[in-house]
Design a protein around this motif. Structure first.
Motif, PDB file in Angstrom:
ATOM      1  N   GLU A  75      -1.091 -13.889   6.853  1.00  0.00           N
ATOM      2  CA  GLU A  75      -0.114 -13.720   7.307  1.00  0.00           C
ATOM      3  C   GLU A  75       0.523 -14.503   8.551  1.00  0.00           C
ATOM      4  O   GLU A  75       1.823 -14.597   8.539  1.00  0.00           O
ATOM      5  CB  GLU A  75       0.047 -12.088   7.346  1.00  0.00           C
ATOM      6  CG  GLU A  75      -0.260 -11.253   6.328  1.00  0.00           C
ATOM      7  CD  GLU A  75       0.906 -11.432   5.426  1.00  0.00           C
ATOM      8  OE1 GLU A  75       2.044 -11.570   5.518  1.00  0.00           O
ATOM      9  OE2 GLU A  75       0.623 -11.605   4.053  1.00  0.00           O
ATOM     10  N   SER A  79       3.941 -16.755   8.630  1.00  0.00           N
ATOM     11  CA  SER A  79       4.988 -16.327   9.640  1.00  0.00           C
ATOM     12  C   SER A  79       5.429 -17.375  10.398  1.00  0.00           C
ATOM     13  O   SER A  79       6.530 -17.573  10.845  1.00  0.00           O
ATOM     14  CB  SER A  79       4.641 -15.227  10.729  1.00  0.00           C
ATOM     15  OG  SER A  79       3.484 -15.673  11.312  1.00  0.00           O
ATOM     16  N   ARG A 115       8.430  -4.523   4.831  1.00  0.00           N
ATOM     17  CA  ARG A 115       6.977  -4.600   4.289  1.00  0.00           C
ATOM     18  C   ARG A 115       6.365  -3.400   4.160  1.00  0.00           C
ATOM     19  O   ARG A 115       5.336  -3.153   3.180  1.00  0.00           O
ATOM     20  CB  ARG A 115       6.381  -5.624   5.287  1.00  0.00           C
ATOM     21  CG  ARG A 115       7.073  -7.072   4.889  1.00  0.00           C
ATOM     22  CD  ARG A 115       6.074  -8.152   5.720  1.00  0.00           C
ATOM     23  NE  ARG A 115       6.958  -9.400   6.018  1.00  0.00           N
ATOM     24  CZ  ARG A 115       6.549 -10.646   6.219  1.00  0.00           C
ATOM     25  NH1 ARG A 115       5.146 -10.530   6.297  1.00  0.00           N
ATOM     26  NH2 ARG A 115       7.352 -11.400   6.264  1.00  0.00           N
ATOM     27  N   SER A 216       4.503 -12.680   0.821  1.00  0.00           N
ATOM     28  CA  SER A 216       3.664 -12.384   1.808  1.00  0.00           C
ATOM     29  C   SER A 216       2.932 -11.090   0.994  1.00  0.00           C
ATOM     30  O   SER A 216       1.695 -11.061   1.429  1.00  0.00           O
ATOM     31  CB  SER A 216       4.476 -11.658   2.958  1.00  0.00           C
ATOM     32  OG  SER A 216       3.465 -11.022   3.738  1.00  0.00           O
ATOM     33  N   ILE A 220      -1.363 -11.173   0.223  1.00  0.00           N
ATOM     34  CA  ILE A 220      -2.441 -10.206   1.193  1.00  0.00           C
ATOM     35  C   ILE A 220      -3.212  -9.332   0.164  1.00  0.00           C
ATOM     36  O   ILE A 220      -4.180  -8.843   0.493  1.00  0.00           O
ATOM     37  CB  ILE A 220      -1.850  -9.538   2.285  1.00  0.00           C
ATOM     38  CG1 ILE A 220      -2.863  -9.047   3.309  1.00  0.00           C
ATOM     39  CG2 ILE A 220      -0.837  -8.564   1.890  1.00  0.00           C
ATOM     40  CD1 ILE A 220      -2.654  -8.627   4.663  1.00  0.00           C
ATOM     41  N   ASN A 234      -0.272  -7.309   8.296  1.00  0.00           N
ATOM     42  CA  ASN A 234       1.100  -7.666   8.344  1.00  0.00           C
ATOM     43  C   ASN A 234       1.774  -7.349   9.725  1.00  0.00           C
ATOM     44  O   ASN A 234       2.255  -8.261  10.460  1.00  0.00           O
ATOM     45  CB  ASN A 234       1.945  -6.884   7.435  1.00  0.00           C
ATOM     46  CG  ASN A 234       1.914  -7.749   6.050  1.00  0.00           C
ATOM     47  OD1 ASN A 234       3.068  -8.497   6.072  1.00  0.00           O
ATOM     48  ND2 ASN A 234       1.108  -7.608   5.305  1.00  0.00           N
TER      49      ASN A 234
END
Length: 341
Positions: A75, A79, A115, A216, A220, A234
């Protein structure tokens, strides 16, 4: 992994508290962060995330601790790639640097909420339909291909033209002023209430965060199926994004192989997802609905591949950028000095 409800509530309260602290301590008074401030807080957030991972390992087992760290690293890498888009948005809207912290913090808060919703939905879907791992794997293969083709073709991988068209549409629907009014979201022009460009920037950041969630979250979930670890990885990757933006803003253009590295990571997680799906298979048309005896990728190997790929991409980017800069400066240095009369 059995996480009591009070731990969930305490973690959510902690995340909210960190956002509030960030706003009160750093964003409420508009200013451009110094290099020292950005460095201290970036290191602090990274250290906090890693200490949290150690805590997960101590209290829940090192397998879960490794899954959290692998997820957090992934993550964090994604990012950093997102920072390119934030930089484009900030530049296209000419956001004054003293107000960029507020935009980023609001965008981060929106991203965590969105998220969180995606994670809740994803966890329910995965629990009910294990075949969704095949779908997640396919999504990651497509995203990996998109990353590498855009990187190789040297195109503008973030497509700000699409964002511009979207913002022009928003401008036609929502009355917006042409000038900033400090960090206000609304202002009055000739007695008429209007939104400021700051509002449009936040809309653009929020929509971008929504799009980023689509790569994302599957990524994960390919590393851990524990909703608590997915959420915390996250959240803690995003919370340090504001400081990281100002710390490595000058380095973003030099990370030329970041997209290549991310394509490798996404493809690797895609393979891991497909293998996991085969191992848990219940599709009637595949192996008679029985699990397929395949090797599954252990957590330690996931952690090694992800961290190694990020390190190689970063080092290779900086070396190549330095060589290109030296090559660009060489012709100028070789020019003969002008003759004197």
């Amino acid at each position: 992994m059995n996480v009591p409800i009070w731990v969930w509530l305490a973690t959510i309260a902690l995340v909210i508290g960190m956002i509030v602290f960030d706003f009160v301590g750093h964003v409420r008074k508009p200013h451009e962060p110094t290099l020292r401030e950005s460095t201290v807080w970036s290191v602090g957030y990274i250290a906090f995330a890693l200490v949290f991972g150690v805590g997960v390992g101590v209290f829940s087992g090192w397998t879960y601790g490794g899954e959290y760290v692998a997820g957090w690293l992934t993550e964090k890498a994604l990012s950093v790639d997102n920072l390119f888009v934030f930089l484009l948005i900030m530049t296209s809207f000419a956001v004054p640097k003293i107000y960029q912290q507020k935009v980023l913090l609001i965008g981060i808060a929106m991203a965590i909420v969105m998220r969180g919703i995606f994670i809740a939905v994803g966890a329910v879907v995965i629990e009910q339909f294990s075949w969704v791992f095949y779908l997640f794997g396919a999504v990651l293969f497509v995203l990996a291909y998109k990353q590498i083709t855009e990187a190789v073709s040297d195109e503008d991988e973030h497509g700000d033209q699409g964002d511009s068209r979207l913002i022009r549409t928003v401008r036609r629907i929502i009355p917006t002023s042409s000038e900033y009014d400090g960090d206000k979201l609304r202002t009055r022009v000739d007695g008429r209430a209007m939104f400021t460009p700051m509002f449009l920037v936040i809309v653009a950041i929020g929509l971008t965060d929504l799009l980023f969630a689509f790569d994302s979250i599957p990524a994960i979930f390919g590393l851990t199926q524990e909703p608590y670890l997915v959420f915390t990885a996250n959240a803690f990757a995003l919370l340090g994004l504001r400081q990281l933006y100002f710390l490595i803003g000058g380095l973003l253009e030099r990370l030329i192989y970041l997209a290549h590295g991310l394509s490798v990571i996404l493809a690797f997680i895609g393979v891991k997802l497909v293998l996991h799906a085969l191992h848990e298979n219940n599709l009637p048309f595949l192996n008679g609905g029985q699990p397929v005896p395949v090797w599954t990728i252990p957590t330690w190997l996931s952690l090694l591949v992800i961290s190694g790929t990020i390190a190689v991409a970063a080092v290779a980017s900086l070396i190549t950028s330095r060589r290109r800069a030296a090559a660009a400066d060489a012709p100028a240095a070789e020019l003969p000095a002008p003759a004197r009369d």
